[in-house]
Each structure stands twice: as C-alpha cells, then as structure tokens.
Design a protein around this motif. Structure first.
Motif, PDB file in Angstrom:
ATOM      1  N   TRP A  72       0.061   4.665  -0.598  1.00  0.00           N
ATOM      2  CA  TRP A  72       1.455   5.073  -0.468  1.00  0.00           C
ATOM      3  C   TRP A  72       2.308   3.968   0.146  1.00  0.00           C
ATOM      4  CZ3 TRP A  72       4.821   7.817  -2.641  1.00  0.00           C
ATOM      5  CH2 TRP A  72       4.564   9.109  -3.107  1.00  0.00           C
ATOM      6  N   LEU A  73       1.695   3.089   0.962  1.00  0.00           N
ATOM      7  CA  LEU A  73       2.446   1.998   1.574  1.00  0.00           C
ATOM      8  C   LEU A  73       2.996   1.045   0.518  1.00  0.00           C
ATOM      9  CD1 LEU A  73       0.099   1.125   4.586  1.00  0.00           C
ATOM     10  CD2 LEU A  73       1.892   2.858   4.446  1.00  0.00           C
ATOM     11  N   VAL A  74       2.302   0.967  -0.620  1.00  0.00           N
ATOM     12  CA  VAL A  74       2.745   0.116  -1.721  1.00  0.00           C
ATOM     13  C   VAL A  74       3.499   0.935  -2.764  1.00  0.00           C
ATOM     14  CG1 VAL A  74       1.994  -1.470  -3.536  1.00  0.00           C
ATOM     15  CG2 VAL A  74       0.792  -1.424  -1.340  1.00  0.00           C
ATOM     16  N   ASN A 259       0.812  10.284  -7.105  1.00  0.00           N
ATOM     17  CA  ASN A 259       0.376   9.554  -5.918  1.00  0.00           C
ATOM     18  C   ASN A 259      -0.056  10.487  -4.791  1.00  0.00           C
ATOM     19  OD1 ASN A 259       0.788   6.434  -6.093  1.00  0.00           O
ATOM     20  ND2 ASN A 259       2.543   7.294  -7.162  1.00  0.00           N
ATOM     21  N   GLN A 260       0.587  11.646  -4.667  1.00  0.00           N
ATOM     22  CA  GLN A 260       0.184  12.588  -3.623  1.00  0.00           C
ATOM     23  C   GLN A 260      -1.136  13.255  -3.963  1.00  0.00           C
ATOM     24  OE1 GLN A 260       1.440  12.680  -0.826  1.00  0.00           O
ATOM     25  NE2 GLN A 260       0.720  14.551   0.158  1.00  0.00           N
ATOM     26  N   ALA A 261      -1.443  13.391  -5.258  1.00  0.00           N
ATOM     27  CA  ALA A 261      -2.726  13.973  -5.657  1.00  0.00           C
ATOM     28  C   ALA A 261      -3.891  13.131  -5.169  1.00  0.00           C
ATOM     29  CB  ALA A 261      -2.780  14.116  -7.179  1.00  0.00           C
ATOM     30  N   VAL A 262      -3.682  11.835  -5.012  1.00  0.00           N
ATOM     31  CA  VAL A 262      -4.733  10.967  -4.483  1.00  0.00           C
ATOM     32  C   VAL A 262      -5.052  11.333  -3.039  1.00  0.00           C
ATOM     33  CG1 VAL A 262      -5.396   8.577  -4.039  1.00  0.00           C
ATOM     34  CG2 VAL A 262      -3.965   9.122  -6.006  1.00  0.00           C
ATOM     35  N   VAL A 263      -4.040  11.803  -2.291  1.00  0.00           N
ATOM     36  CA  VAL A 263      -4.209  12.117  -0.872  1.00  0.00           C
ATOM     37  C   VAL A 263      -4.778  13.516  -0.673  1.00  0.00           C
ATOM     38  CG1 VAL A 263      -3.021  12.341   1.346  1.00  0.00           C
ATOM     39  CG2 VAL A 263      -2.298  10.592  -0.289  1.00  0.00           C
TER      40      VAL A 263
END
Length: 511
Positions: A72-74, A259-263
């Motif tokens: 998420w930082l990138v 991207n949130q699904a990765v978390v």
C-alpha cells in the motif's frame, strides 16, 4: 497575383501556435528540462519508497512478511496518480497548463513534508498518516504530468523537435527512479529515512519557482485565455462534473478492492462490494461520456480510434509488468538475498546510460520508423526483462540475471512511453492535448497500482503464510511470473497492432 503573393508571405495566426519553435537552443534546453522534472519527480517518488519500504515498515511495526500492508505504501501513490491525471489534464485545458504545473509541484512538496512528519506519530496512526500522505502526494504528479505533456504538445510543431522532447520526457523516468533509490538508500542507511521526503519537499519548492520562470507563454490566444480570471461557477459550467465523479469513483473503488484484498482477503464483504460498485460506476461513466446531452465530456471518446485502443492495452500491460517487476525483484534481493537499499541503488544505476542511449535512439527513429514498430521492440524487451527477474536465483551475482533484467526493462520504458505518447498526441485534436496526455499517463500509473494488487493477491495465496524464506520466495516468484504473463500479453497485442498498421499502409499503396 501580387495580392496572392502577399497573402502567402504575410504572417498568419498560426505563426504563434508553437512558441517553443522560436526559442534559442539554450532556452529550449531549460524549457524541456523543466517539463521533464514532472516525470523525474514522479518516478523519484516511487523509487525512494520502494528502496526503503522495509525500513519504513519497521518504523510502524510492519514486518516484511506483511507484504499487503507494505504494498500500500507504493500502490496508494500510484492509485491517485492514475485516478486523478485525467481530471488534472482536463482542468489544465480549462484553467491553464502552466498554472496547474506549478501548483502540482507545490502540492507534491506539501505532502512530501507530511510523509516525513508521520514518523512522529504512533505506529498505527503513523502508518495511516504515511499512507494518506502518499495518496495525497500522488495528486501532485497527477497535475504536473498531463499538463507538462500538454505544454510540450502545444509548444512544438509536429516534427523531430517534438519527438525528441517527448523522448527526453520518457528518458527522465529512469533518472528519477535512480535518484529515488540512491537518496532513499542513503538517508535510510546513513541518516534517517524521513529526510528522504523532507529533502524531496525542499527540492519540489525550488522546481515550482523555476518552472514559473522557465516555461514560456503559450500562443497569444492561449495566453490571453489563461490570463482571464476563472471562477468555480464558470468551471462547473464548462467542466464535466458527472463524468469526473463517476470516473474517479470507479477507478478508486476498483483499485482499492484489489489492493485491500491483499491485506484482508476477499472473504471480507466490503472488498467485493467495493469492486461491484466500482464496475457500476464505470458503466455510469461510459454512459455519461457517450450521452449526447453532455457538451464537454471529460473523455471525448469520439476523438479516439482503433490505434489508441491498441496503444492503451499495450501500455497498460507493459507498465503494469514493470511495476510488479520493480517491487518484487527488489523484495527478493533485500528480504531473501540480504542486499541493502544502498546496494540496490548501485544495481539500478546502469539505467542512466542505458536510458539516455535508448531515449536518444528513439527520438531519432520517431518520424523515420512508425511508432508501432518502436512499441513492438519495447514489448519484446519487457518480456525478456521480466523473465530474467522471475528466474533469478536470490543469491546469484549481479552481472548475470539482475543486470540484464535492468537493462531490458529500461529499454522497454524508453521505447514504449514516447511511441505511445506520439501516437496519442497525433491522434487527438490540439485542443485535447491535455486530455490526450492525461490518458497515456493515467494508463501507466493506474496499471502499475492495479497490477500490484493482482500480483499481491497471487503472492498471498501461494506463499503459505510467508513464514519462511522458501515460502516468501515462492510468493514473490509467483508475482514475478505474473509480470511475465502481462508482458507476454502486451507482446501479442503489439504484434497485432503492428500488423494492422502494415496492412493499412499496404491498402494505401495499392492503386
């Protein structure tokens, strides 16, 4: 007859349409160099975080095993660049490209300062503040990139100088990435990582002041339009607000979901609800843009053609594979191979001479060779570069896989970007140069962010929790082989595009 000759030699309103053509060579160098800082600072903002992502994560209590939070930082930075570039370019058409270029640099500087200050917050709130500042940082390049490209497109007449200007703009990307890696590695290793962002903030303020002087005025007509005061009411009357709201919402929701699904995983209902809503808003966006009642669509689809559709797809797959390659090949080197950020910075340095050489070559070839052929070369080397990165043993020496992978990816960047930009710039009317430039840079940055979400989903589903180096390496390689597949798809599409261009030329030559 005399009157005809006088009218042929008399100055016309077109003489001032391309003001950069009349500048001296030193002044053109300053002008183009200033515009190139948009791409330079954009890539610098990505490189300095990728180089220090593990160090920043440790500050906020995030380990290298939690790659979802680290990505998420990138991805947050690329998300807002890709989402708001279209709006930024369209605003430039209405308000003035130079105005928004300078404003974008100042906005970028403000949130770079905040990103560094996030270190003083507690772990959880500091992480949230850092990610939010990265998201808001991305709005700076979302203003500078499309408006910088629009300034180049409007300042030069079609020809070699315009092609070289676009080539230099693309060539500044690897220079910015190297600068980001070098300064990020230096501050993280020898000093304190927040100085990466504080020093960036200081530099951006300086660039904004210099740009206000170095960018020449547009044509007389455009200069008069830009000097006219504008109001919110006037902007709303001429700006496609429904298109902006539906388009931005769709892009944000789709990207956030992946991207949130990765978390948190796809088992969380809000993740797939966001994805479904994103697709619905996307459908609403296309309805608004294609409606006859919309007098000034933010994305005038009537200005596009089949060539742009091919370039859109090739650019998305090529730059998407680059984003995944860059993030994961460095994760392998640092988290598995034990390399330091400074070592990575040194390993990336060859992209400077390679980027410079390939940019000059592309600038010379554009106009002599069709841009589709140059794009095909870029897609070929993307496949080579990603394959070398995916196959690289973690402890192999630098001069085998890593060096040649960096060289190939650099050539891919410096061939695909200028060729795509030239095709877009030549395909749309002059009044839509800001919009046309916005599209290509939107594709680049949004595809990087979205493909990082795809790759992260693959990684987390095959790394068995990432508790051992073997498991983490398995996940990283899965993501890298996904990048190979992306670049392979782009290669197939570029072959098809080249064939279409060739057949079109054959039909024209047929009596």
């Amino acid at each position: 007859m005399l009157d005809v000759e006088k009218s042929a030699t008399a100055p016309t309103n077109d003489d001032n349409k391309f003001p950069a053509d009349a500048l001296s060579v030193p002044r053109q160098i300053l002008f183009v160099g200033t515009i190139c800082t948009a791409m330079f600072t954009n890539q610098c903002g990505m490189g300095n975080t990728i180089a220090t992502v593990s160090v920043v994560g440790e500050t906020f209590g995030i380990s290298s095993e939690d790659s979802g939070h680290l990505s998420w930082l990138v991805a947050g930075y690329s998300l807002t660049i890709g989402t708001f570039i279209l709006v930024g370019g369209r605003l430039g058409d209405e308000i003035g490209h130079k105005r928004l270029f300078v404003a974008g640099m100042l906005w970028y500087a403000l949130w770079s300062l905040v990103a560094g200050l996030s270190v003083y917050a507690s772990n959880d709130s500091g992480y949230v503040l850092f990610v939010c500042s990265r998201v808001f940082q991305g709005m700076g390049p979302a203003l500078t990139l499309p408006n910088g490209l629009a300034i180049l497109g409007r300042s030069y007449s079609p020809g070699p100088r315009k092609n070289m200007a676009f080539a230099w703009f693309g060539a500044s990307a690897p220079f910015g990435a190297v600068a980001g890696f070098v300064f990020g590695g230096l501050f993280a290793t020898l000093s304190w990582w927040p100085w990466t962002y504080w020093s960036q903030s200081i530099a951006l303020v300086g660039v904004s002041g210099f740009a206000a002087w170095a960018i020449p005025p547009a044509s007389q007509h455009e200069a008069e339009r830009e000097r006219q005061p504008w109001t919110v009411r006037k902007l709303v009357a001429t700006f496609d607000v429904p298109g902006m709201v539906t388009g931005v919402t769709a892009l944000v929701l789709v990207n956030f979901a992946w991207n949130q699904a990765v978390v948190v995983g796809w088992q969380q209902p809000y993740v797939y609800v966001c994805l479904i809503l994103g697709f619905l808003f996307g459908a609403a966006f296309f309805y608004v843009e294609l409606s006859t009642w919309n007098p000034a669509p933010i994305l005038p689809l009537a200005a596009f053609n089949t060539d742009i559709a091919f370039v859109f797809a090739c650019t998305a797959t090529g730059w998407g594979s680059f984003g995944v390659w860059l993030f994961y090949v460095i994760q392998v080197a640092i988290n598995i191979g034990g390399s330091t950020p400074l070592q990575i910075a040194a390993w990336i340095i060859p992209i400077i001479p390679v980027g410079l050489t390939s940019a000059l070559a592309v600038g010379k070839l554009l106009g002599r060779v069709h841009a589709s052929n140059i794009m095909l070369v870029g897609q070929i080397v993307y496949v080579i570069g990603t394959a070398l990165g995916a196959a690289r043993p973690p402890h192999s020496i630098y001069w085998t896989y890593f060096f040649f992978s960096v060289v190939a990816m650099t050539i891919g960047l410096d061939t695909s970007f200028p060729s795509a930009t030239v095709i877009f710039s030549d395909a749309v009317p002059r009044e839509y140069q800001g919009m046309g430039a916005s599209i290509i840079v939107t594709v680049i940055n949004y595809s990087i962010s979205l493909c990082l979400g795809f790759a992260g989903t693959i990684e987390t589903n095959i790394n068995n929790g990432g508790h051992t180096n073997i498991d983490r390496l398995h996940g990283y390689r899965g993501a890298l082989w996904f990048a190979v597949g992306l670049s392979g798809l782009g290669f197939v599409l570029s072959i098809a595009f080249t064939g279409v261009v060739y057949l079109r030329g054959q039909r024209k030559d047929t009596p």
